[in-house]
Design a protein around this motif. Structure first.
Motif, PDB file in Angstrom:
ATOM      1  N   UNK A 125      -5.035 -40.950  31.027  1.00  0.00           N
ATOM      2  CA  UNK A 125      -4.770 -40.829  29.717  1.00  0.00           C
ATOM      3  C   UNK A 125      -5.897 -41.280  28.608  1.00  0.00           C
ATOM      4  N   UNK A 126      -7.051 -41.159  28.903  1.00  0.00           N
ATOM      5  CA  UNK A 126      -8.006 -41.763  27.948  1.00  0.00           C
ATOM      6  C   UNK A 126      -9.171 -40.667  27.835  1.00  0.00           C
ATOM      7  N   UNK A 127     -10.054 -41.140  27.057  1.00  0.00           N
ATOM      8  CA  UNK A 127     -11.267 -40.571  26.921  1.00  0.00           C
ATOM      9  C   UNK A 127     -12.344 -41.612  27.228  1.00  0.00           C
ATOM     10  N   UNK A 128     -13.554 -41.132  27.710  1.00  0.00           N
ATOM     11  CA  UNK A 128     -14.525 -42.275  28.101  1.00  0.00           C
ATOM     12  C   UNK A 128     -15.968 -41.909  27.744  1.00  0.00           C
ATOM     13  N   UNK A 129     -16.661 -42.620  27.091  1.00  0.00           N
ATOM     14  CA  UNK A 129     -18.032 -42.526  26.434  1.00  0.00           C
ATOM     15  C   UNK A 129     -18.803 -42.933  27.454  1.00  0.00           C
ATOM     16  N   UNK A 130     -19.789 -42.479  28.004  1.00  0.00           N
ATOM     17  CA  UNK A 130     -20.731 -43.092  28.847  1.00  0.00           C
ATOM     18  C   UNK A 130     -22.164 -42.847  28.243  1.00  0.00           C
ATOM     19  N   UNK A 131     -23.131 -43.424  28.638  1.00  0.00           N
ATOM     20  CA  UNK A 131     -24.702 -42.995  28.370  1.00  0.00           C
ATOM     21  C   UNK A 131     -25.539 -43.364  29.520  1.00  0.00           C
ATOM     22  N   UNK A 132     -26.351 -42.412  29.789  1.00  0.00           N
ATOM     23  CA  UNK A 132     -27.067 -42.297  31.010  1.00  0.00           C
ATOM     24  C   UNK A 132     -28.130 -43.601  31.144  1.00  0.00           C
ATOM     25  N   UNK A 139     -13.833 -46.806  26.703  1.00  0.00           N
ATOM     26  CA  UNK A 139     -12.576 -45.970  27.121  1.00  0.00           C
ATOM     27  C   UNK A 139     -11.731 -46.019  25.861  1.00  0.00           C
ATOM     28  N   UNK A 140     -11.144 -45.064  25.643  1.00  0.00           N
ATOM     29  CA  UNK A 140     -10.056 -45.233  24.591  1.00  0.00           C
ATOM     30  C   UNK A 140      -9.011 -44.156  24.544  1.00  0.00           C
ATOM     31  N   UNK A 141      -7.631 -44.404  24.150  1.00  0.00           N
ATOM     32  CA  UNK A 141      -6.851 -43.522  24.386  1.00  0.00           C
ATOM     33  C   UNK A 141      -6.456 -42.844  22.854  1.00  0.00           C
ATOM     34  N   UNK A 142      -5.548 -41.846  22.990  1.00  0.00           N
ATOM     35  CA  UNK A 142      -5.121 -41.311  21.725  1.00  0.00           C
ATOM     36  C   UNK A 142      -3.821 -41.523  21.542  1.00  0.00           C
TER      37      UNK A 142
END
Length: 203
Positions: A125-132, A139-142
């Motif tokens: 139940x979260x969103x994940x930002x990744x960089x190459x 990671x952050x939830x709403x």
């Protein structure tokens, strides 16, 4: 349908309203002692900030935790801030919603747009930002979706990059738009006082 659960909690909370500097400020006190403070733009009805506070282990008031709006500086006092300042080049993560979407901005991310990927982790139940280039991971939830027991939808998520800032947008589901509209009607019924008028009126 689980949606009314959170709305009911908001309705039952003790609310105080204050109008100041073109903003309507609402303070909620819940039965469990938790507090929530929100600020709305008077003209647009746009949520500007939302903060939470709960009692600490000794029963006193804890520190406010910012959910929406500018993050508060952890440093207090002029002398302290002169001695220890956070690097101005560190990424700054904050949430700044629009009327139709949840939005997050991460400042001080200079890499081009193609370096980033933003995905939904449904089980966590979260969103994940990744960089190459492995320079940033978040990671952050709403919380709003959690409160309304709504699933995360990858199709609602998008992002863009401009002026060293990564902007992530999640379109609000219709259930939340409807609930927010209902809440705005309720909040307008609370008699607000202008700053300087003495004690706040409560409901």
């Amino acid at each position: 349908m689980a949606v009314p659960g959170w709305l009911e909690r908001l309705r039952e909370a003790r609310k105080t309203a204050l109008v100041q500097d073109g903003k309507r400020k609402i303070h909620y006190l819940f039965e469990d002692g938790k507090e929530m403070a929100e600020e709305y733009d008077m003209k647009t009805g746009q949520l500007i900030s939302r903060k939470w506070r709960e009692k600490n282990t000794l029963g006193g008031s804890g520190k406010w935790q910012v959910e929406v709006g500018e993050p508060t500086s952890p440093l207090l006092g002029a002398l302290e801030s002169e001695l220890i300042t956070e690097s101005s080049s560190n990424p700054v993560f904050m949430r700044k919603d629009t009327l139709s979407s949840f939005q997050w901005r991460i400042r001080n991310l200079p890499y081009p747009k193609e370096v980033y990927s933003v995905s939904v982790e449904e089980e966590q139940r979260c969103c994940v930002i990744r960089t190459t280039n492995k320079k940033y991971y978040k990671k952050f939830s709403i919380p709003d979706l959690d409160r309304y027991h709504l699933p995360l939808d990858a199709a609602a998520l998008s992002f863009t990059h401009a002026n060293n800032t990564l902007i992530i947008t999640y379109q609000k589901p219709k259930e939340i738009l409807a609930a927010e509209e209902q809440l705005q009607k309720e909040l307008k019924k609370i008699k607000a006082v202008n700053s300087g008028d003495g004690d706040c009126k409560t409901q």
